[in-house]
Design an enzyme around this catalytic site. Structure first.
Site, mmCIF file in Angstrom:
data_model
loop_
_atom_site.group_PDB
_atom_site.id
_atom_site.type_symbol
_atom_site.label_atom_id
_atom_site.label_comp_id
_atom_site.label_asym_id
_atom_site.label_seq_id
_atom_site.Cartn_x
_atom_site.Cartn_y
_atom_site.Cartn_z
ATOM 1 N N TYR A 253 -53.240 -27.085 -38.592
ATOM 2 C CA TYR A 253 -52.282 -28.026 -39.171
ATOM 3 C C TYR A 253 -51.292 -28.623 -38.180
ATOM 4 O O TYR A 253 -51.090 -29.843 -38.160
ATOM 5 C CB TYR A 253 -51.513 -27.351 -40.313
ATOM 6 C CG TYR A 253 -52.404 -26.868 -41.418
ATOM 7 C CD1 TYR A 253 -52.959 -27.757 -42.331
ATOM 8 C CD2 TYR A 253 -52.718 -25.519 -41.534
ATOM 9 C CE1 TYR A 253 -53.798 -27.322 -43.336
ATOM 10 C CE2 TYR A 253 -53.561 -25.068 -42.540
ATOM 11 C CZ TYR A 253 -54.098 -25.976 -43.446
ATOM 12 O OH TYR A 253 -54.935 -25.547 -44.434
ATOM 13 N N ALA B 108 -59.080 -12.354 -47.774
ATOM 14 C CA ALA B 108 -60.491 -12.567 -47.452
ATOM 15 C C ALA B 108 -60.571 -13.448 -46.213
ATOM 16 O O ALA B 108 -60.014 -14.532 -46.189
ATOM 17 C CB ALA B 108 -61.216 -13.223 -48.625
ATOM 18 N N HIS C 159 -59.778 -20.920 -56.758
ATOM 19 C CA HIS C 159 -60.558 -19.710 -56.987
ATOM 20 C C HIS C 159 -59.704 -18.441 -56.929
ATOM 21 O O HIS C 159 -58.675 -18.383 -56.274
ATOM 22 C CB HIS C 159 -61.708 -19.590 -55.983
ATOM 23 C CG HIS C 159 -61.271 -19.724 -54.558
ATOM 24 N ND1 HIS C 159 -61.275 -20.940 -53.894
ATOM 25 C CD2 HIS C 159 -60.818 -18.813 -53.654
ATOM 26 C CE1 HIS C 159 -60.845 -20.765 -52.655
ATOM 27 N NE2 HIS C 159 -60.564 -19.474 -52.484
ATOM 28 N N ILE C 160 -60.193 -17.457 -57.658
ATOM 29 C CA ILE C 160 -59.644 -16.106 -57.645
ATOM 30 C C ILE C 160 -60.697 -15.196 -57.034
ATOM 31 O O ILE C 160 -61.851 -15.184 -57.485
ATOM 32 C CB ILE C 160 -59.308 -15.625 -59.072
ATOM 33 C CG1 ILE C 160 -58.138 -16.417 -59.655
ATOM 34 C CG2 ILE C 160 -59.014 -14.126 -59.087
ATOM 35 C CD1 ILE C 160 -57.909 -16.158 -61.132
ATOM 36 N N TYR C 161 -60.323 -14.464 -55.987
ATOM 37 C CA TYR C 161 -61.257 -13.500 -55.415
ATOM 38 C C TYR C 161 -61.434 -12.320 -56.380
ATOM 39 O O TYR C 161 -60.476 -11.878 -57.028
ATOM 40 C CB TYR C 161 -60.760 -13.013 -54.056
ATOM 41 C CG TYR C 161 -60.997 -14.021 -52.952
ATOM 42 C CD1 TYR C 161 -62.268 -14.166 -52.389
ATOM 43 C CD2 TYR C 161 -59.976 -14.836 -52.492
ATOM 44 C CE1 TYR C 161 -62.506 -15.094 -51.393
ATOM 45 C CE2 TYR C 161 -60.203 -15.776 -51.492
ATOM 46 C CZ TYR C 161 -61.466 -15.899 -50.956
ATOM 47 O OH TYR C 161 -61.709 -16.833 -49.972
ATOM 48 N N ASP D 78 -56.935 -20.122 -52.535
ATOM 49 C CA ASP D 78 -56.902 -18.727 -52.978
ATOM 50 C C ASP D 78 -55.704 -18.627 -53.923
ATOM 51 O O ASP D 78 -54.557 -18.600 -53.499
ATOM 52 C CB ASP D 78 -56.741 -17.817 -51.760
ATOM 53 C CG ASP D 78 -56.525 -16.355 -52.097
ATOM 54 O OD1 ASP D 78 -56.252 -16.028 -53.276
ATOM 55 O OD2 ASP D 78 -56.589 -15.521 -51.175
ATOM 56 N N ARG E 91 -58.325 -28.786 -50.616
ATOM 57 C CA ARG E 91 -59.764 -28.692 -50.877
ATOM 58 C C ARG E 91 -60.159 -27.340 -51.439
ATOM 59 O O ARG E 91 -61.132 -27.201 -52.181
ATOM 60 C CB ARG E 91 -60.566 -28.956 -49.600
ATOM 61 C CG ARG E 91 -60.376 -27.885 -48.540
ATOM 62 C CD ARG E 91 -61.381 -27.976 -47.405
ATOM 63 N NE ARG E 91 -61.136 -26.943 -46.412
ATOM 64 C CZ ARG E 91 -61.640 -25.714 -46.453
ATOM 65 N NH1 ARG E 91 -62.440 -25.363 -47.439
ATOM 66 N NH2 ARG E 91 -61.360 -24.837 -45.510
ATOM 67 N N ARG F 182 -48.817 -46.059 -48.022
ATOM 68 C CA ARG F 182 -49.531 -45.431 -46.904
ATOM 69 C C ARG F 182 -48.749 -44.257 -46.315
ATOM 70 O O ARG F 182 -48.891 -43.931 -45.142
ATOM 71 C CB ARG F 182 -49.792 -46.480 -45.819
ATOM 72 C CG ARG F 182 -50.591 -47.668 -46.325
ATOM 73 C CD ARG F 182 -50.733 -48.736 -45.266
ATOM 74 N NE ARG F 182 -51.456 -49.911 -45.791
ATOM 75 C CZ ARG F 182 -51.718 -51.001 -45.083
ATOM 76 N NH1 ARG F 182 -51.317 -51.080 -43.813
ATOM 77 N NH2 ARG F 182 -52.367 -52.016 -45.631
ATOM 78 N N GLU G 198 -43.775 -20.289 -41.321
ATOM 79 C CA GLU G 198 -45.070 -20.952 -41.227
ATOM 80 C C GLU G 198 -44.895 -22.470 -41.244
ATOM 81 O O GLU G 198 -45.508 -23.195 -40.441
ATOM 82 C CB GLU G 198 -45.989 -20.525 -42.363
ATOM 83 C CG GLU G 198 -47.376 -21.154 -42.242
ATOM 84 C CD GLU G 198 -48.218 -21.001 -43.491
ATOM 85 O OE1 GLU G 198 -49.415 -20.666 -43.361
ATOM 86 O OE2 GLU G 198 -47.695 -21.248 -44.604
ATOM 87 N N TRP H 266 -51.322 -15.300 -40.359
ATOM 88 C CA TRP H 266 -52.472 -15.923 -39.685
ATOM 89 C C TRP H 266 -53.157 -14.956 -38.708
ATOM 90 O O TRP H 266 -54.058 -15.352 -37.977
ATOM 91 C CB TRP H 266 -52.028 -17.178 -38.921
ATOM 92 C CG TRP H 266 -51.826 -18.373 -39.796
ATOM 93 C CD1 TRP H 266 -50.718 -18.695 -40.520
ATOM 94 C CD2 TRP H 266 -52.770 -19.422 -40.052
ATOM 95 N NE1 TRP H 266 -50.893 -19.868 -41.200
ATOM 96 C CE2 TRP H 266 -52.146 -20.341 -40.925
ATOM 97 C CE3 TRP H 266 -54.066 -19.676 -39.614
ATOM 98 C CZ2 TRP H 266 -52.788 -21.491 -41.378
ATOM 99 C CZ3 TRP H 266 -54.707 -20.823 -40.061
ATOM 100 C CH2 TRP H 266 -54.066 -21.715 -40.945
ATOM 101 N N CYS I 155 -57.306 -26.191 -45.385
ATOM 102 C CA CYS I 155 -57.452 -26.076 -46.840
ATOM 103 C C CYS I 155 -56.579 -27.123 -47.525
ATOM 104 O O CYS I 155 -57.031 -27.812 -48.429
ATOM 105 C CB CYS I 155 -57.065 -24.677 -47.312
ATOM 106 S SG CYS I 155 -58.200 -23.393 -46.777
ATOM 107 N N ASN J 150 -48.427 -22.201 -50.802
ATOM 108 C CA ASN J 150 -48.620 -23.638 -50.642
ATOM 109 C C ASN J 150 -47.641 -24.424 -51.507
ATOM 110 O O ASN J 150 -47.077 -25.432 -51.054
ATOM 111 C CB ASN J 150 -50.056 -24.026 -50.997
ATOM 112 C CG ASN J 150 -51.103 -23.294 -50.193
ATOM 113 O OD1 ASN J 150 -52.135 -22.895 -50.728
ATOM 114 N ND2 ASN J 150 -50.865 -23.084 -48.911
#
Length: 318
Positions: free
Chosen positions: A148, A317, A261-263, A223, A220, A181, A62, A84, A200, A231
Site C-alpha cells: 500500500y 491465515a 469471508h469468515i475463516y 477477513d 476485493r 476523479r 499501520e 504484518w 486487499c 479496515n
C-alpha cells in the site's frame, strides 16, 4: 445507540446464514459471500468495534506507515505493531539464509501442534530482533514489496516516473472538490506477483458534499473477523485526517467488499462476539496543531470514551 456497529454485526450474521463454503490459498477454508456494502455515518461516532477490543494504536501506526509510503515492517515493529510480521517472516524462512527448524505452513501448524508453536514463536522472535537491530537484514527481509505505501505515494508509471497519488488527491480536494476523479488505487496487475500480499483494499474514492468529506473503499477480499474491523477504522481515520487538512467536516465511510469471508477457524470467536451487546462508539481526537496528513505521528491521534468488551484472539491465515 449508534447504528454503525450493527452494520458490522449484520455482515457477520449474513455470512453465517448465507455464505458459501470455499477453499482458499491458506488451506484454512472459509464461508464467503460476494458483494456486500456498509455505510457508516462518521458523525455518529468513530466506528471502532466495541463487541471486542480493537487496538486503536495498531490501526494508527499501520495507517501512518501507509501514509509515509513505507513498505518495511521495521517502522511497525518500532511501534510494537506485529500485524504484518507473518508475510515478512515467510520471506525469510523461504530464503537460502534461513537455517532453523522447518517452518513450512506455520500458520496452520502453530494452531495444531503445541511443540511446533513454541518453535515458531522462538523463530519469530529471532526474526523480529534481527529486523530491529540489523539494517542489512531489515532491508532484505523486512520489505514487503509494492504494497500500500508504495502504491499510494510512489506509483510507478510506464515512463519510469512516479505519482504521489495521496498527495495529489488531497490537493485536488482543496482545488476542485466536485471532481469525480478523487481516487487512489493500490491494485497494479504488474506488481501482484512481487507483492507479499496483493492489495486487499484495492481502491478508494472521496466525495465532497455540503462541506463534508466522504470516502468509499472497494475491498476485493476481506477477513471479516480479524481484518474488516481494522479496515473500517483505518479508512474512517484517513477520512477524518484529510477532512481536517482540507477544512471540511466528515460525511460517510462506505465500505464495499468483494469476497467477504469468515475463516472456518474463527467461528467460535464470532459466536462469542455475537453474544455481546454493542456499546457507545468512541470519539476521535486529532492534534489540530498538525495541519497536514503527512505531519501526524502516533500520539497525535487518540480516542475518548472507548470502553469495549474484552479482546477475542484468533489465528491469522497466511
Amino acid at each position: 445507540m449508534s447504528n454503525s456497529e450493527y452494520l458490522y454485526i449484520n455482515l457477520l450474521k449474513h455470512i453465517l446464514e448465507n455464505g458459501t463454503s470455499k477453499e482458499d490459498r491458506t488451506g484454512t477454508g472459509t464461508r464467503s459471500v460476494f458483494g456486500y456494502q456498509m455505510r457508516f455515518d462518521l458523525n455518529e461516532g468513530f466506528p471502532l468495534i466495541t463487541t471486542k477490543r480493537v487496538p486503536f494504536r495498531l490501526v494508527v501506526s499501520e495507517l501512518l506507515w501507509f501514509i509515509k509510503g513505507d513498505t518495511n515492517i521495521r517502522y511497525l515493529l518500532q511501534n510494537n505493531n506485529n500485524i504484518w510480521n507473518e508475510w515478512a517472516f515467510l520471506k525469510w524462512i523461504e530464503s537460502d539464509e534461513y537455517s532453523g527448524p522447518d517452518m513450512r505452513n506455520f500458520g496452520l501448524r502453530s494452531q495444531q501442534d503445541h511443540e511446533f508453536n513454541k518453535q515458531y514463536k522462538e523463530q519469530l522472535e529471532i526474526f523480529k530482533r534481527n529486523i530491529l537491530d540489523d539494517d542489512c537484514f531489515a532491508e532484505r527481509f523486512g520489505d514487503l514489496g509494492n504494497v500500500y505505501g508504495k502504491q499510494w505515494r510512489n506509483w510507478k508509471t510506464s515512463k519510469g516516473e512516479t505519482i504521489d497519488q495521496l498527495k495529489d488527491v488531497i490537493e485536488t480536494i482543496k482545488r476542485n472538490p466536485d471532481s469525480r476523479r478523487l481516487i487512489v488505487t493500490a491494485w497494479s496487475p504488474e506488481d501482484v506477483p512481487t507483492s507479499a500480499l496483493p492489495p486487499c483494499h484495492s481502491l478508494y474514492q472521496f466525495y465532497v458534499s455540503n462541506n463534508k468529506l466522504s470516502c468509499q473503499l472497494y475491498q476485493r477480499s476481506g477477513d471479516v473477523f480479524l481484518g474488516i474491523p481494522f479496515n473500517i477504522a483505518s479508512y474512517a481515520l484517513l477520512t477524518h485526517m484529510i477532512a481536517h487538512e482540507c477544512g471540511l467536516g466528515v460525511g460517510d465511510f462506505v465500505h464495499t467488499i468483494g469476497d467477504a469471508h469468515i475463516y472456518i477457524n474463527h467461528l467460535d470467536q464470532i459466536n462469542t462476539q455475537l453474544s455481546r451487546d454493542p456499546k457507545a462508539l468512541p470519539t476521535l481526537k486529532l492534534n489540530t496543531s498538525k495541519k497536514s496528513v503527512f505531519d501526524f505521528e502516533v500520539d497525535d491521534l487518540k480516542l475518548e470514551g472507548y470502553d469495549p468488551h474484552p479482546t477475542i484472539k484468533a489465528p491469522v491465515a497466511v
